[in-house]
Enzyme design. Sequence first.
Site, mmCIF file in Angstrom:
data_model
loop_
_atom_site.group_PDB
_atom_site.id
_atom_site.type_symbol
_atom_site.label_atom_id
_atom_site.label_comp_id
_atom_site.label_asym_id
_atom_site.label_seq_id
_atom_site.Cartn_x
_atom_site.Cartn_y
_atom_site.Cartn_z
ATOM 1 C CD GLN A 114 -2.741 1.636 2.336
ATOM 2 O OE1 GLN A 114 -2.145 1.736 3.276
ATOM 3 N NE2 GLN A 114 -4.006 1.255 2.231
ATOM 4 C CE1 TYR A 195 -2.376 8.893 7.287
ATOM 5 C CE2 TYR A 195 -4.321 7.451 6.812
ATOM 6 C CZ TYR A 195 -3.014 7.826 7.729
ATOM 7 O OH TYR A 195 -2.913 7.209 8.744
ATOM 8 N NE ARG A 242 -9.209 0.856 2.961
ATOM 9 C CZ ARG A 242 -8.698 0.257 4.086
ATOM 10 N NH1 ARG A 242 -7.576 0.278 4.550
ATOM 11 N NH2 ARG A 242 -9.769 0.125 5.013
ATOM 12 N N GLY A 328 -9.274 -6.306 9.070
ATOM 13 C CA GLY A 328 -8.336 -5.365 9.747
ATOM 14 C C GLY A 328 -7.923 -5.921 11.281
ATOM 15 N NE ARG A 329 -10.418 -2.333 15.086
ATOM 16 C CZ ARG A 329 -11.530 -1.957 15.833
ATOM 17 N NH1 ARG A 329 -11.268 -1.316 16.840
ATOM 18 N NH2 ARG A 329 -12.564 -2.021 15.122
#
Length: 388
Positions: A114, A195, A242, A328-329
């Site tokens: 990424q 971002y 993304r 994810g987590r």
Amino acid sequence: MTTTTTWTDRRTTAPTGHPLLSPHDLAGLALPNRVVMAPMTRMRADHRGVPTPLMIEYYRQRAGAALIVSEGISPNIAGRHHPLQPGLDTEEQVAAWRSVTGAVHTAGGRIFAQLMHSGRNTHPANRPDGGIPVAPSAVVAPGPVHTLDGKVDPVVPRALTTEEVRRTVADHAEAARAAIRAGFDGVEIHGANGYLVHQFLADGTNLRADRYGGPVSGRIRFAVEVVEAVADAIGAHRVGLRISPGNKEGGMVERDPAPTYRALLAAIAPLGPAYLHLTDDPRYPALDDLRPRWSGTLVGNTGEHVETTQESATALVASGRADLVSVGRPYIFNPDVVERIAAGVAWAPIRGKDYHYGSGPHGYVDLPRHDAGTTLRTPAPISEKLEE
């Protein structure tokens, strides 16, 4: 504008009967299941942005995913978010990543890098050159900013010149070439979560009057040019994007996300990228609005600050709202996420945030598999975001 088949036409069932365990063709890359490991900041690189040996083991352990998307990697010095973020702008970094990707491939996995430029979200203390953060416009992010010396107030970013914007596009392409030299199977461009690419897309952070600002056609231009440049550099079949429409992470403001992201999809679809990685949001149901507008592979995420469960991940794919689901987590505490699904074993619960970031192996490479004969202590629930 691109249209697609209906969600119902995309429903799939694995030979085992579990929707997440069926294979998928990702632009010629054979995926054995539908579970993508989402990119997550873990802060285990060194101060030069070079991946460490611990990262080799961390990613190798999770090679059972259909696809691993690495933590955010800065495409240039200006994009460095935090001091321990890995990069792809030096040959030493490339060589170290080659050990990581080699370990994943040896274990039977697939991995994309990424590319994540932090834009305004960094701080001079977090940049190797001590430079002022850069952004589409001089709009300061809400604080505080995390540094190795603790939390500090944010600084007002410097607006990129038009020529610097073009240079940043080229830096993404160069980082993508470096990723392929490092053995990655492709790259994901980070256009989400506040971002730099997201900062260009959002009307709250993009106040520019040149060709990269103003109306929707201007605000999507940077994202489109980055996708075009990276696709030209390494092939569109190796490129994902993304996005997280409407996400307020990092103080982002998007008054009406729908027109922006519909236009973005229409512009990049003809380029033929490998996938679109889309995060849902209760304020703007992006999956419902954009899924019918995307004919390629769609990686769905159930939403920021929403814990993904086996049930929600299964439902997302089984309903046809996504072809793949990013997790994810749970991947922090379950290196064997897919293997647990196949064995009918529950995922170990998410633990306290002290396990997420650090410099050592604890909470990083010492989490047991379901068949290891060990168990975790009772976890402390958390709610903060971890995904990039």
